[in-house]
Design an enzyme around this catalytic site. Structure first.
Site, PDB file in Angstrom:
ATOM      1  N   ASN A  30       1.981  -6.803   2.387  1.00 35.33           N
ATOM      2  CA  ASN A  30       1.522  -6.948   0.988  1.00 35.33           C
ATOM      3  C   ASN A  30       1.063  -5.611   0.392  1.00 35.33           C
ATOM      4  OD1 ASN A  30      -1.039  -8.815  -0.848  1.00 35.33           O
ATOM      5  ND2 ASN A  30       1.055  -8.392  -1.432  1.00 35.33           N
ATOM      6  N   ARG A  33       6.704  -4.199  -0.689  1.00 35.69           N
ATOM      7  CA  ARG A  33       7.719  -4.984  -1.401  1.00 35.69           C
ATOM      8  C   ARG A  33       7.132  -6.037  -2.327  1.00 35.69           C
ATOM      9  NH1 ARG A  33      10.618  -6.543   4.077  1.00 35.69           N
ATOM     10  NH2 ARG A  33       8.405  -6.424   4.653  1.00 35.69           N
ATOM     11  N   SER A  34       6.203  -6.848  -1.809  1.00 38.83           N
ATOM     12  CA  SER A  34       5.720  -7.950  -2.658  1.00 38.83           C
ATOM     13  C   SER A  34       4.837  -7.479  -3.822  1.00 38.83           C
ATOM     14  CB  SER A  34       5.043  -9.047  -1.825  1.00 38.83           C
ATOM     15  OG  SER A  34       3.923  -8.576  -1.139  1.00 38.83           O
TER      16      SER A  34
HETATM   17  P1  4NP Z   1       5.545  -4.531   3.186  1.00 46.32           P
HETATM   18  O1  4NP Z   1       5.735  -3.204   4.091  1.00 46.32           O
HETATM   19  O2  4NP Z   1       5.672  -5.682   4.135  1.00 46.32           O
HETATM   20  O3  4NP Z   1       6.657  -4.433   2.221  1.00 46.32           O
HETATM   21  O4  4NP Z   1       4.168  -4.428   2.558  1.00 46.32           O
HETATM   22  C1  4NP Z   1       5.001  -2.922   5.245  1.00 46.32           C
HETATM   23  C2  4NP Z   1       3.696  -2.503   5.131  1.00 46.32           C
HETATM   24  C3  4NP Z   1       2.990  -2.175   6.287  1.00 46.32           C
HETATM   25  C4  4NP Z   1       3.568  -2.294   7.524  1.00 46.32           C
HETATM   26  C5  4NP Z   1       4.897  -2.733   7.633  1.00 46.32           C
HETATM   27  C6  4NP Z   1       5.596  -3.047   6.480  1.00 46.32           C
HETATM   28  N1  4NP Z   1       2.844  -1.940   8.710  1.00 46.32           N
HETATM   29  O5  4NP Z   1       3.446  -1.943   9.792  1.00 46.32           O
HETATM   30  O6  4NP Z   1       1.654  -1.684   8.607  1.00 46.32           O
END
Ligand code: 4NP
Length: 178
Positions: A30, A33-34
């Site tokens: 979060n 992308r979202s």
């Molecule tokens: P999101 O991207 O799912 O589009 O917000 C990510 C944000 C953080 C992480 C992975 C994907 N992470 O591994 O912390």
């Protein structure tokens, strides 16, 4: 028995009174992308004068970044398109399925995590890219978190062309104005 009748009655009143269509975009953290989908969709809804009828939010299937602003790279990509992202990360909870009318998962892993929470009907829970007019059968929104800046731009392009299609889907499902 009386309690059952009362509950049914209350639910029906609630359904009838619910005027606002609530949509939530869901990814892993979060913060990339979202929140972008939320920002772009909100701006489209405002432009169409539907701000009183559609409520837009986002969440993550993880709580890793709870309380944080979107990733600086995502905010910068959005800012360049005239969209300010100022949501704060929150984790999607099973009870949220009662509240939302439409929950859009950014990829199939997110979708599985949501399905495992139970409580989602097929009608409410869908993949974001199932609305993408150029998905070519690829229903996953790529995760830009570990990549370079071009990944964020690519996500923006998908979000920008998909949000109008989501609004087309929601429009006939809005409650008539009183
Ligand atoms: P999101 O991207 O799912 O589009 O917000 C990510 C944000 C953080 C992480 C992975 C994907 N992470 O591994 O912390």
């Amino acid at each position: 028995m009386q309690r059952h009748i009362l509950n049914t009655f209350m639910r029906e009143i609630n359904l009838e009174m619910k005027q606002v269509f609530e949509v939530s975009f869901v990814c892993l953290g979060n913060i990339c992308r979202s929140p972008l989908a939320q920002g772009v969709f909100e701006s489209l809804v405002a432009r169409e004068g539907l701000g009183d009828q559609i409520s837009t939010s986002s969440a993550g299937v993880s709580g890793w970044h709870t309380g944080q602003l979107p990733d600086a790279r995502m905010r910068e990509t959005a800012r360049q398109k005239g969209i300010q992202l100022n949501s704060r990360a929150r984790q999607f909870k099973p009870a949220d399925f009662n509240r939302f009318d439409l929950v859009l998962a950014m990829d199939q892993t997110n979708l599985s995590a949501l399905e495992q929470m139970g409580g989602a009907s097929d009608k409410k829970l869908r993949l974001f890219r199932s609305f993408d007019p150029m998905n070519n059968g690829d229903l996953d929104m790529p995760d830009p978190y570990y990549g370079g800046n071009q990944g964020f731009e690519y996500v923006y392009q998908i979000v920008a062309r998909t949000c109008p299609k989501i609004l087309e889907f929601i429009r006939p499902r809005l409650a008539p104005l009183k």
